[in-house]
Design a protein around this motif. Structure first.
Motif, PDB file in Angstrom:
ATOM      1  N   HIS A  59       0.834  -1.198   0.000  1.00  0.00           N
ATOM      2  CA  HIS A  59       0.000   0.000   0.000  1.00  0.00           C
ATOM      3  C   HIS A  59       0.872   1.251   0.000  1.00  0.00           C
ATOM      4  O   HIS A  59       1.754   1.391   0.842  1.00  0.00           O
ATOM      5  CB  HIS A  59      -0.912   0.010   1.230  1.00  0.00           C
ATOM      6  N   ALA A  60       0.595   2.148  -0.938  1.00  0.00           N
ATOM      7  CA  ALA A  60       1.343   3.396  -1.066  1.00  0.00           C
ATOM      8  C   ALA A  60       0.628   4.491  -0.295  1.00  0.00           C
ATOM      9  O   ALA A  60       0.078   5.425  -0.862  1.00  0.00           O
ATOM     10  CB  ALA A  60       1.490   3.767  -2.538  1.00  0.00           C
ATOM     11  N   ARG A  61       0.623   4.379   1.035  1.00  0.00           N
ATOM     12  CA  ARG A  61      -0.070   5.375   1.844  1.00  0.00           C
ATOM     13  C   ARG A  61       0.838   6.016   2.885  1.00  0.00           C
ATOM     14  O   ARG A  61       0.361   6.705   3.779  1.00  0.00           O
ATOM     15  CB  ARG A  61      -1.302   4.759   2.499  1.00  0.00           C
ATOM     16  N   LEU A  62       2.133   5.804   2.773  1.00  0.00           N
ATOM     17  CA  LEU A  62       3.062   6.339   3.768  1.00  0.00           C
ATOM     18  C   LEU A  62       3.926   7.475   3.244  1.00  0.00           C
ATOM     19  O   LEU A  62       4.778   7.978   3.957  1.00  0.00           O
ATOM     20  CB  LEU A  62       3.980   5.217   4.284  1.00  0.00           C
ATOM     21  N   GLY A  63       3.751   7.857   2.012  1.00  0.00           N
ATOM     22  CA  GLY A  63       4.581   8.908   1.444  1.00  0.00           C
ATOM     23  C   GLY A  63       5.682   8.326   0.573  1.00  0.00           C
ATOM     24  O   GLY A  63       5.750   7.126   0.322  1.00  0.00           O
ATOM     25  N   ARG A  65       9.068   6.913  -1.021  1.00  0.00           N
ATOM     26  CA  ARG A  65      10.129   5.950  -0.686  1.00  0.00           C
ATOM     27  C   ARG A  65       9.746   4.922   0.368  1.00  0.00           C
ATOM     28  O   ARG A  65      10.612   4.269   0.940  1.00  0.00           O
ATOM     29  CB  ARG A  65      11.404   6.671  -0.268  1.00  0.00           C
ATOM     30  N   ARG A  66       8.438   4.795   0.666  1.00  0.00           N
ATOM     31  CA  ARG A  66       8.003   3.833   1.679  1.00  0.00           C
ATOM     32  C   ARG A  66       6.714   3.167   1.230  1.00  0.00           C
ATOM     33  O   ARG A  66       5.852   3.809   0.652  1.00  0.00           O
ATOM     34  CB  ARG A  66       7.745   4.538   3.017  1.00  0.00           C
ATOM     35  N   LEU A  67       6.596   1.891   1.527  1.00  0.00           N
ATOM     36  CA  LEU A  67       5.350   1.152   1.301  1.00  0.00           C
ATOM     37  C   LEU A  67       4.962   0.464   2.591  1.00  0.00           C
ATOM     38  O   LEU A  67       5.822   0.133   3.416  1.00  0.00           O
ATOM     39  CB  LEU A  67       5.523   0.094   0.205  1.00  0.00           C
ATOM     40  N   GLU A  68       3.677   0.233   2.737  1.00  0.00           N
ATOM     41  CA  GLU A  68       3.172  -0.507   3.892  1.00  0.00           C
ATOM     42  C   GLU A  68       2.622  -1.843   3.414  1.00  0.00           C
ATOM     43  O   GLU A  68       2.009  -1.934   2.352  1.00  0.00           O
ATOM     44  CB  GLU A  68       2.058   0.280   4.582  1.00  0.00           C
ATOM     45  N   ILE A  69       2.845  -2.875   4.209  1.00  0.00           N
ATOM     46  CA  ILE A  69       2.287  -4.195   3.927  1.00  0.00           C
ATOM     47  C   ILE A  69       1.098  -4.421   4.848  1.00  0.00           C
ATOM     48  O   ILE A  69       1.169  -4.169   6.044  1.00  0.00           O
ATOM     49  CB  ILE A  69       3.330  -5.307   4.152  1.00  0.00           C
ATOM     50  N   GLY A  70       0.009  -4.895   4.260  1.00  0.00           N
ATOM     51  CA  GLY A  70      -1.158  -5.304   5.020  1.00  0.00           C
ATOM     52  C   GLY A  70      -1.456  -6.766   4.712  1.00  0.00           C
ATOM     53  O   GLY A  70      -1.054  -7.270   3.657  1.00  0.00           O
ATOM     54  N   TYR A  71      -2.151  -7.442   5.612  1.00  0.00           N
ATOM     55  CA  TYR A  71      -2.405  -8.870   5.409  1.00  0.00           C
ATOM     56  C   TYR A  71      -3.538  -9.352   6.295  1.00  0.00           C
ATOM     57  O   TYR A  71      -3.844  -8.752   7.312  1.00  0.00           O
ATOM     58  CB  TYR A  71      -1.161  -9.709   5.707  1.00  0.00           C
ATOM     59  N   TRP A  72      -4.162 -10.423   5.847  1.00  0.00           N
ATOM     60  CA  TRP A  72      -5.094 -11.180   6.678  1.00  0.00           C
ATOM     61  C   TRP A  72      -5.049 -12.622   6.201  1.00  0.00           C
ATOM     62  O   TRP A  72      -4.691 -12.907   5.065  1.00  0.00           O
ATOM     63  CB  TRP A  72      -6.515 -10.614   6.654  1.00  0.00           C
ATOM     64  N   VAL A  73      -5.393 -13.529   7.113  1.00  0.00           N
ATOM     65  CA  VAL A  73      -5.348 -14.962   6.819  1.00  0.00           C
ATOM     66  C   VAL A  73      -6.713 -15.574   7.140  1.00  0.00           C
ATOM     67  O   VAL A  73      -7.315 -15.245   8.159  1.00  0.00           O
ATOM     68  CB  VAL A  73      -4.229 -15.661   7.642  1.00  0.00           C
ATOM     69  N   ASP A  74      -7.171 -16.454   6.272  1.00  0.00           N
ATOM     70  CA  ASP A  74      -8.400 -17.203   6.501  1.00  0.00           C
ATOM     71  C   ASP A  74      -8.274 -17.910   7.852  1.00  0.00           C
ATOM     72  O   ASP A  74      -7.234 -18.502   8.161  1.00  0.00           O
ATOM     73  CB  ASP A  74      -8.576 -18.222   5.375  1.00  0.00           C
ATOM     74  N   VAL A  75      -9.318 -17.838   8.657  1.00  0.00           N
ATOM     75  CA  VAL A  75      -9.293 -18.390  10.010  1.00  0.00           C
ATOM     76  C   VAL A  75      -8.907 -19.870  10.028  1.00  0.00           C
ATOM     77  O   VAL A  75      -8.327 -20.355  10.997  1.00  0.00           O
ATOM     78  CB  VAL A  75     -10.650 -18.142  10.723  1.00  0.00           C
TER      79      VAL A  75
END
Length: 169
Positions: A59-63, A65-75
């Protein structure tokens, strides 16, 4: 979706999630035919039989030269290293982008399962910040973790990928 009760405490989008919303998400993120940049790049995680294990994304939401990783896993697949391996792959991928210097993972302090992922990969915990809770399980304290290009090659995450590559057919 089987995992909705599992995800609702941590994922604001999980409230009111429907099959129609899921179809729209897939359509919206199925690629840009003209190669224009996107703000979010989600990746579906599947096993060798094609079963959905979860989703991770850059995700390009940090400005700049930086990216954020998001995640979720099936229960049905939690606590098996799915998110850890997926985030290791995304970290390595992100750090191949020439202008990128930092990859971060942010989560609410109460989400201990999410905290385990950056810790296992060797991310540095760099901040604890007040935040507005957006989901019912959140307490309003955000943890921020960071991996730099310089730190990645000797990190536990890079070692995990190296091991996975030697054992995967």
């Amino acid at each position: 979706m089987v995992s909705m009760d599992h995800l609702r405490p941590w994922m604001p989008w999980a409230r009111g999630y429907t099959p129609r919303i899921a179809a729209e998400f897939v359509e919206r993120h199925s690629g840009q035919p003209d190669q224009t940049p996107v703000q979010d790049a989600p990746y579906v995680i599947r096993d060798l039989r094609g079963r959905l294990l979860g989703v991770c994304g850059l995700h390009a939401r940090l400005g700049a030269r930086r990216l954020e990783i998001g995640y979720w896993v099936d229960v049905r697949h939690t606590r098996r290293g799915v998110a850890t391996l997926a985030c290791a792959v995304l970290t390595e991928l992100a750090l191949t982008i020439p202008d990128l210097t930092v990859v971060e993972i942010h989560h609410d302090q109460a989400n201990l399962a999410s905290a385990a992922v950056p810790a296992k990969l060797g991310y540095a915990h760099v901040a604890t910040c007040p935040d507005t809770p957006e989901a019912p399980g959140e307490i309003g304290v955000e943890w921020r973790w960071r991996m730099t290009r310089a730190d990645w090659p000797n990190s536990p995450g890079a070692q995990l990928l190296a091991a996975a590559r030697t054992t995967t057919p």
